[in-house]
Each structure stands twice: as C-alpha cells, then as structure tokens.
Design an enzyme around this catalytic site. Structure first.
Site, PDB file in Angstrom:
ATOM      1  N   CYS A  48      -3.293   2.884   8.290  1.00  0.00           N
ATOM      2  CA  CYS A  48      -2.293   2.492   7.324  1.00  0.00           C
ATOM      3  C   CYS A  48      -2.174   0.964   7.341  1.00  0.00           C
ATOM      4  O   CYS A  48      -2.147   0.349   8.387  1.00  0.00           O
ATOM      5  CB  CYS A  48      -1.093   3.193   7.872  1.00  0.00           C
ATOM      6  N   GLU A  74       0.837  -1.199   0.000  1.00  0.00           N
ATOM      7  CA  GLU A  74       0.000   0.000   0.000  1.00  0.00           C
ATOM      8  C   GLU A  74       0.876   1.255   0.000  1.00  0.00           C
ATOM      9  O   GLU A  74       1.910   1.290   0.655  1.00  0.00           O
ATOM     10  CB  GLU A  74      -0.826  -0.050   1.294  1.00  0.00           C
ATOM     11  N   CYS A 125       4.122  -3.881  16.405  1.00  0.00           N
ATOM     12  CA  CYS A 125       3.552  -2.788  17.207  1.00  0.00           C
ATOM     13  C   CYS A 125       2.043  -3.038  17.391  1.00  0.00           C
ATOM     14  O   CYS A 125       1.346  -3.410  16.453  1.00  0.00           O
ATOM     15  CB  CYS A 125       3.784  -1.442  16.525  1.00  0.00           C
ATOM     16  N   CYS A 150       3.728   8.438   0.689  1.00  0.00           N
ATOM     17  CA  CYS A 150       4.175   7.561   1.771  1.00  0.00           C
ATOM     18  C   CYS A 150       4.257   6.143   1.214  1.00  0.00           C
ATOM     19  O   CYS A 150       3.264   5.617   0.710  1.00  0.00           O
ATOM     20  CB  CYS A 150       3.179   7.640   2.924  1.00  0.00           C
TER      21      CYS A 150
HETATM   22  S1  SF4 Z   1       4.773  -1.140  10.139  1.00  0.00           S
HETATM   23 FE1  SF4 Z   1       3.591  -1.259  12.019  1.00  0.00          FE
HETATM   24  S2  SF4 Z   1       4.510  -2.963  13.169  1.00  0.00           S
HETATM   25 FE2  SF4 Z   1       5.977  -2.321  11.608  1.00  0.00          FE
HETATM   26  S3  SF4 Z   1       7.285  -0.850  12.646  1.00  0.00           S
HETATM   27 FE3  SF4 Z   1       5.689   0.322  11.589  1.00  0.00          FE
HETATM   28  S4  SF4 Z   1       4.120   0.588  13.175  1.00  0.00           S
HETATM   29 FE4  SF4 Z   1       5.454  -1.058  13.896  1.00  0.00          FE
END
Ligand code: SF4
Length: 346
Positions: free
Chosen positions: A333, A92, A116, A105
């Site tokens: 996102c 994406e 995360c 982006c």
């Molecule tokens: S894509 Fe999501 S899981 Fe990966 S570092 Fe970024 S915020 Fe954290």
C-alpha cells in the site's frame, strides 16, 4: 478562497443554503447532487435555477479528485487507483471485490508522519491532511468509474486517520447520511496506529464503526521497534483505549498484525499475543508484510504464517490471514503513489 461545498454535513449545508436566502428544500437537492448523484460540477445540477447555480459557483467549489492511473488485477478484480488533487498531490485508493460487495480502501492524508518501519507511505513524511471532500471523492469516483455501488469502506490507506480527526468525522457523517450514499456505519472500518486521546474521543461519538488497531508487535519493545508512535503511547495505554472503545460502543476491536519474518512471528510472539488477545472480545488479522524496496523486511512464507495462526486459534483467538488481493498488481500500500512520485521527479 471558495468554500468546499462537498465537505459540509447535511445540517451544515442547510444553514449555508439558508444564508444564501434559498428555501430549505434546495439544500436537500444540492446535497443529493453532491452525495447521491455524485456531481463534479454545479453545471450538472439541472433542477436548480441558473441564478442559483451561478450563486453557488461564486461562493463554493467542489474539490477535484481525478483519476490519473489505474491498475487492475487479472486474478481477482482488485483495482488500484491514483487520484490527483487540486494542488497536484496524488493519493492512492484500492477497490476490492468480494462476494458481499465492493469494498474501497481510501487514504486520509497525503503521506503520513507516523513513520511505521514497514510502510511505504511513511517514507516521504506527511504532506497534508485530506479534507472530508477529498476522502469522499475517492469513493465517489470509484463508484462512478465501475458503475456499481460501493458497500464497504476501509480507512486504511495512506495516512493516520485519527491524526486528521475532524475531517474524518465529517467524512463519516456525510458518507452514512440517509440523504447521501447512506453506507451503514457498520460497514466502515477506521484503522489507527494507536493515537490514544483520539481513540477515547472516537468512543464518545456514538458511532457504530469498527476500530482497527495496528498492533504489529506482541510487546512494548517490539512495537517501539516497528512503530515510533509507541514511544508516545505505550502498549498498555493503547489496549486500555481499545477496551474503552469496546465498552462504549459494543463494537469488537480488530487487531491488525503485519508479520515480518524473524521479527514478530516467533513462538514467543505467538505466546505474548495470546496473553494480550485472549481476555478480549476481538478479531486478529494477520498480514504477511509486503516487501518494499526501501526496507529489507522479509515476509513469512505461507507455512510459517499458517503455523502462527494455528497456535493462536488453538487458544480460542479469532484469527484470519488477510487474503492477498491483486498480487499481480502487487506492491505494498502506498507504493503506486511512490512509483508515480519517482516518475514525476525524473
Ligand atoms: S500510513 Fe503507514 S506510517 Fe502511517 S500510520 Fe499507517 S502504517 Fe503507519
């Protein structure tokens, strides 16, 4: 297997073309076709001889990045794109239109292994790294689709860019090369969740890009709760790496802070954040978290977010609340990709 020709820096491509027995100005021509005229095939490179094009075709390929879905906001012109890669994976990218230009982006990996808690991209884990060519391809396709120049690039989509370090570096070198799109290094932001060794490496690369650190917690415990990577690199180490980046490059760090209501937006959090940020030359970007259906995080309302911002501002911290872009095409996102994957497995 054929070599991915779009992933070579200008200097690397010169060597490749020399090995093919061609004059060095040919390298410039090929590079311009790939990175200025944004060619998707060798057949388009009409000022090269047929023989030379055939030779290129035999040894190299241009990895495909093809648009498979697009959502356009009626409110502010934000576009979300889904691109299909050679192996059927999808990534994406988001185009945001600002007065100062078009900002894109991009994703740096298919999925992400950082886990995360508030992130939709983390849910399926890491599938694979993107090549420099596939990162560039997202920008090139968007520029071709909209017929306008992209002036700013943010590596903040799916993936942890510093977990794909070598490809990221090649991507930046190619994107900023005067023979290509020649985007200013200062218009590129790379966001990391805090991979300390690579933050130190990046500081040594003599680049003028902005480093954005995903802070998200005002202390080590909260960070650990939201970001598993904090178990490996603690807050103090990450902040030292930020300070080092600033010292070595003179570039002010941007701290990203996803606000989760009741979790990291309390008065105590504001106090702790002030302690962290006050001594530093930095910018704080507050991001009211986007709800995702697999998690039960709640975003703070506008008033809470503004109060939080005011507390920090009163102490001289440079703060913005990230403007919500494309709220009518909504979703966090990584969610467009997830909804596409959901559809494709039905
Ligand atoms: S894509 Fe999501 S899981 Fe990966 S570092 Fe970024 S915020 Fe954290």
């Amino acid at each position: 297997m054929k070599k991915d020709i779009r992933a070579y820096t200008y200097e690397e491509l010169q060597k490749e073309i020399q090995l093919l027995g061609e004059k060095s100005f040919r390298a410039k021509q090929v590079y311009e076709w790939l990175h200025q005229k944004l060619a998707d095939s060798f057949a388009e490179m009409t000022n090269l001889s047929k023989n030379f094009r055939n030779q290129l075709e035999e040894e190299y390929e241009i990895l495909p990045v093809e648009m498979t879905a697009r959502q356009e906001s009626k409110l502010d012109g934000t576009n979300k794109f889904l691109f299909c890669l050679y192996d059927g994976n999808v990534v994406e990218s988001v185009l945001m239109r600002y007065k100062h230009g078009n900002s894109v982006c991009i994703s740096s990996q298919v999925g992400c292994r950082m886990g995360c808690r508030f992130c939709a991209s983390a849910i399926g884990g890491l599938e694979r790294n993107l090549s420099a060519s596939e990162m560039l391809g997202q920008i090139y396709q968007i520029q071709k689709i909209i017929g306008e120049r992209v002036s700013n690039v943010v590596v903040m989509g799916t993936g942890e860019p510093l977990d794909n370090y070598d490809n990221l570096l090649n991507f930046i070198r190619i994107l900023t090369d005067e023979h290509g799109l020649h985007i200013s290094q200062r218009n590129i932001t790379v966001s990391t969740c805090g991979i300390v060794p690579q933050m130190y490496s990046l500081a040594k690369e003599h680049l003028q890009i902005t480093l954005a650190l995903s802070l998200h917690g005002s202390n080590q415990e909260k960070r650990k709760m939201l970001m598993p990577v904090a178990n490996k690199y603690n807050l103090e180490e990450v902040l030292d790496a930020c300070d080092n980046y600033f010292e070595k490059t003179g570039r002010r760090i941007t701290f990203e802070y996803s606000m989760v209501h009741g979790v990291n937006d309390t008065d105590e959090d504001a106090k702790e954040l002030i302690e962290i940020l006050k001594p530093r030359n930095c910018h704080l970007n507050l991001i009211p978290v986007n709800p995702i259906k697999e998690r039960d995080f709640v975003r703070p309302n506008r008033e809470n977010a503004l109060n939080f911002k005011n507390k920090l501002e009163k102490c001289g911290i440079n703060v913005t609340i990230r403007r919500e872009m494309g709220s009518d095409i909504g979703g966090a996102c990584g969610q467009l990709r997830r909804s596409y994957q959901g559809r494709s497995t039905i």
